[in-house]
Design a protein around this motif. Structure first.
Motif, PDB file in Angstrom:
ATOM      1  N   GLN A  43     -22.502  19.522  34.122  1.00 36.04           N
ATOM      2  CA  GLN A  43     -22.174  20.052  32.802  1.00 36.04           C
ATOM      3  C   GLN A  43     -21.012  19.307  32.151  1.00 36.04           C
ATOM      4  N   ALA A  44     -20.181  18.672  32.956  1.00 37.27           N
ATOM      5  CA  ALA A  44     -19.016  17.943  32.440  1.00 37.27           C
ATOM      6  C   ALA A  44     -19.065  16.514  32.963  1.00 37.27           C
ATOM      7  N   GLY A  45     -18.595  15.595  32.139  1.00 39.68           N
ATOM      8  CA  GLY A  45     -18.561  14.195  32.550  1.00 39.68           C
ATOM      9  C   GLY A  45     -17.144  13.676  32.521  1.00 39.68           C
ATOM     10  N   ARG A 259      -5.286  18.227  33.855  1.00 39.84           N
ATOM     11  CA  ARG A 259      -5.777  18.780  32.589  1.00 39.84           C
ATOM     12  C   ARG A 259      -5.137  18.049  31.402  1.00 39.84           C
ATOM     13  N   SER A 260      -3.839  17.800  31.501  1.00 35.18           N
ATOM     14  CA  SER A 260      -3.165  17.113  30.395  1.00 35.18           C
ATOM     15  C   SER A 260      -3.711  15.703  30.213  1.00 35.18           C
ATOM     16  N   ARG A 261      -4.080  15.040  31.314  1.00 35.77           N
ATOM     17  CA  ARG A 261      -4.669  13.701  31.206  1.00 35.77           C
ATOM     18  C   ARG A 261      -6.058  13.771  30.563  1.00 35.77           C
ATOM     19  N   PHE A 262      -6.854  14.758  30.963  1.00 39.37           N
ATOM     20  CA  PHE A 262      -8.176  14.933  30.353  1.00 39.37           C
ATOM     21  C   PHE A 262      -8.035  15.178  28.847  1.00 39.37           C
ATOM     22  N   GLU A 263      -7.093  16.040  28.478  1.00 35.62           N
ATOM     23  CA  GLU A 263      -6.908  16.362  27.061  1.00 35.62           C
ATOM     24  C   GLU A 263      -6.420  15.143  26.275  1.00 35.62           C
ATOM     25  N   ALA A 264      -5.552  14.336  26.893  1.00 33.38           N
ATOM     26  CA  ALA A 264      -5.081  13.114  26.237  1.00 33.38           C
ATOM     27  C   ALA A 264      -6.236  12.125  26.060  1.00 33.38           C
ATOM     28  N   ASP A 265      -7.107  12.029  27.070  1.00 30.98           N
ATOM     29  CA  ASP A 265      -8.295  11.176  26.949  1.00 30.98           C
ATOM     30  C   ASP A 265      -9.155  11.613  25.771  1.00 30.98           C
ATOM     31  N   ASN A 266      -9.391  12.912  25.666  1.00 35.41           N
ATOM     32  CA  ASN A 266     -10.251  13.420  24.585  1.00 35.41           C
ATOM     33  C   ASN A 266      -9.609  13.232  23.215  1.00 35.41           C
ATOM     34  N   ALA A 267      -8.278  13.323  23.157  1.00 41.01           N
ATOM     35  CA  ALA A 267      -7.596  13.048  21.895  1.00 41.01           C
ATOM     36  C   ALA A 267      -7.799  11.592  21.488  1.00 41.01           C
ATOM     37  N   PRO A 278     -16.792  17.456  27.721  1.00 41.85           N
ATOM     38  CA  PRO A 278     -16.365  18.751  28.273  1.00 41.85           C
ATOM     39  C   PRO A 278     -15.472  18.521  29.495  1.00 41.85           C
ATOM     40  N   ILE A 279     -14.434  19.299  29.627  1.00 42.61           N
ATOM     41  CA  ILE A 279     -13.540  19.200  30.783  1.00 42.61           C
ATOM     42  C   ILE A 279     -14.133  19.987  31.942  1.00 42.61           C
ATOM     43  N   ASP A 280     -14.080  19.406  33.125  1.00 37.76           N
ATOM     44  CA  ASP A 280     -14.681  20.039  34.304  1.00 37.76           C
ATOM     45  C   ASP A 280     -13.745  21.127  34.842  1.00 37.76           C
ATOM     46  N   TYR A 282     -14.520  23.482  36.900  1.00 31.60           N
ATOM     47  CA  TYR A 282     -14.734  23.692  38.334  1.00 31.60           C
ATOM     48  C   TYR A 282     -13.780  22.813  39.154  1.00 31.60           C
ATOM     49  N   LEU A 283     -13.644  21.553  38.737  1.00 27.45           N
ATOM     50  CA  LEU A 283     -12.726  20.645  39.431  1.00 27.45           C
ATOM     51  C   LEU A 283     -11.293  21.149  39.340  1.00 27.45           C
ATOM     52  N   LEU A 284     -10.862  21.541  38.153  1.00 23.37           N
ATOM     53  CA  LEU A 284      -9.487  21.994  37.980  1.00 23.37           C
ATOM     54  C   LEU A 284      -9.212  23.261  38.793  1.00 23.37           C
ATOM     55  N   ALA A 285     -10.209  24.127  38.919  1.00 21.85           N
ATOM     56  CA  ALA A 285     -10.049  25.328  39.736  1.00 21.85           C
ATOM     57  C   ALA A 285      -9.955  24.990  41.221  1.00 21.85           C
ATOM     58  N   ALA A 286     -10.609  23.888  41.618  1.00 21.22           N
ATOM     59  CA  ALA A 286     -10.648  23.512  43.031  1.00 21.22           C
ATOM     60  C   ALA A 286      -9.368  22.823  43.494  1.00 21.22           C
ATOM     61  N   LEU A 287      -8.710  22.076  42.617  1.00 19.29           N
ATOM     62  CA  LEU A 287      -7.606  21.213  43.038  1.00 19.29           C
ATOM     63  C   LEU A 287      -6.474  21.932  43.774  1.00 19.29           C
ATOM     64  N   PRO A 288      -6.064  23.144  43.379  1.00 19.99           N
ATOM     65  CA  PRO A 288      -4.976  23.795  44.117  1.00 19.99           C
ATOM     66  C   PRO A 288      -5.329  24.083  45.581  1.00 19.99           C
ATOM     67  N   HIS A 289      -6.601  24.030  45.918  1.00 20.83           N
ATOM     68  CA  HIS A 289      -7.047  24.313  47.289  1.00 20.83           C
ATOM     69  C   HIS A 289      -7.322  23.037  48.080  1.00 20.83           C
ATOM     70  N   MET A 290      -7.034  21.881  47.485  1.00 26.46           N
ATOM     71  CA  MET A 290      -7.319  20.594  48.113  1.00 26.46           C
ATOM     72  C   MET A 290      -6.057  20.036  48.751  1.00 26.46           C
ATOM     73  N   SER A 291      -6.183  19.509  49.955  1.00 28.48           N
ATOM     74  CA  SER A 291      -5.023  18.937  50.643  1.00 28.48           C
ATOM     75  C   SER A 291      -4.757  17.521  50.141  1.00 28.48           C
ATOM     76  N   GLU A 292      -3.593  16.979  50.507  1.00 29.94           N
ATOM     77  CA  GLU A 292      -3.278  15.581  50.187  1.00 29.94           C
ATOM     78  C   GLU A 292      -4.410  14.693  50.693  1.00 29.94           C
ATOM     79  N   CYS A 293      -4.766  13.689  49.897  1.00 25.30           N
ATOM     80  CA  CYS A 293      -6.006  12.983  50.184  1.00 25.30           C
ATOM     81  C   CYS A 293      -5.991  11.597  49.535  1.00 25.30           C
ATOM     82  N   SER A 294      -6.610  10.630  50.202  1.00 26.25           N
ATOM     83  CA  SER A 294      -6.901   9.339  49.591  1.00 26.25           C
ATOM     84  C   SER A 294      -8.410   9.193  49.489  1.00 26.25           C
TER      85      SER A 294
END
Length: 324
Positions: A43-45, A259-267, A278-280, A282-294
């Motif tokens: 739904q979002a790209g 989110r601020s980066r996505f909004e700046a991109d859309n601007a 559209p901003i994803d 689902y991804l933004l809701a998931a990030l607080p539950h994600m551990s440090e990662c490469s």
């Protein structure tokens, strides 16, 4: 009228691809990295101004919706990471509208993998191991070097892209014979100089990990201070024989910053008259539950180009967009 129905690559290239897939799956299985599959349509790209998503219309629960073919499986894979998947990888088709040429096709194959609790240095070690499996037949043992974006720029153009003014960049373009008018877009001039004057020279003696990009190029990566105290993006790209093969991030897991980066991109998209993405959520809701990662995305078609010593992408894929 005669229609040319045959593939642009030969049977040897098709066989080489099959061997490569087997090598990759064995490589990750030995490291207990789980192979996953996520949807191609969402739904979002991606909001990145420099990437154009391909739209598709489909009905979901009877409602006609505009969805997007993935430019990367990143968003969905991060939702899996946040749900406790552990280290994961995926081999999949990705799509970027109107990208065609010697090194591009609008449909291509990507290998993407994520390593919770890995530093970018750890990931470089793992990429090196992967290259020594997949490219050993052509190069023997591979020992990549590490070079910062800033020093690659300075070595080739005697200009620090982190500090250069718009005037400095325009003057440099004139000096090297690049006359394209990009208005007041400082980052576009940096990219123009890099793509024409720096990138083609990278990775000929040995593969190069190019690190510490300008902070404006952070995308979904964290930022940090480099050894000179200058702000940079915590990411690297892999180059072999002037060809970019992979792009890796120390993944940003701060949903508010993203989110601020996505909004700046859309601007910026609105300013340029581009489609607003559209901003994803689902991804933004998931990030607080994600551990440090490469995480890293590697172009399989380009890896095959290097492995088989081909100069054109069409020599390692069956049917490019213009005949598919």
């Amino acid at each position: 009228m005669s229609i040319h129905y045959q593939p642009t690559c030969d049977l040897a290239a098709i066989q080489a691809r099959a061997r490569l897939y087997a090598q990759l799956r064995t490589f990750f299985a030995e490291r207990e990295v789980l192979e996953v599959e996520t949807p191609i349509l969402s739904q979002a790209g991606v909001t990145d101004v420099h990437l154009a998503s391909i739209q598709a219309q489909r009905h979901v629960l009877g409602q006609k919706q505009t969805h997007y073919l993935q430019t990367s499986p990143e968003f969905a894979m991060k939702r899996l990471l946040a749900s406790g998947s552990g280290p994961i990888y995926q081999i999949c088709k990705v799509f970027r509208d109107d990208e065609h040429g010697r090194k591009h096709n609008s449909e291509f194959t990507m290998l993407e993998w994520y390593r919770p609790d890995f530093s970018l240095k750890n990931l470089m070690f793992e990429v090196t191991d992967l290259l020594n499996v997949t490219l050993k037949a052509r190069f023997g043992e591979i020992r990549p070097t590490i070079l910062s974006y800033k020093h690659a720029f300075m070595d080739r153009l005697e200009l620090n892209p982190l500090q250069a003014s718009l005037k400095d960049l325009k003057d440099c373009c004139r000096r090297v014979g690049l006359s394209l008018d990009l208005g007041d877009d400082r980052l576009a001039y940096i990219d123009l100089l890099f793509s024409h004057m720096v990138e083609p020279s990278l990775g000929f003696d040995t593969p190069v990990f190019l690190t510490d990009f300008p902070p404006e190029m952070a995308s979904l990566a964290k930022t940090k201070l480099d050894e000179d105290g200058e702000l940079v993006a915590a990411r690297f790209e892999l180059y072999i024989e002037g060809l970019e093969l992979a792009n890796a991030y120390d993944e940003l897991i701060d949903a508010d910053v993203l989110r601020s980066r996505f909004e700046a991109d859309n601007a910026e998209r609105a300013e340029q008259g581009l489609h607003i993405m559209p901003i994803d959520e689902y991804l933004l809701a998931a990030l607080p539950h994600m551990s440090e990662c490469s995480g890293i995305a590697l172009g399989i078609d380009r890896l095959l180009m290097v492995a088989t010593n081909q100069m054109k992408l069409e020599k390692v894929i069956t049917f490019p967009a213009d005949i598919s």
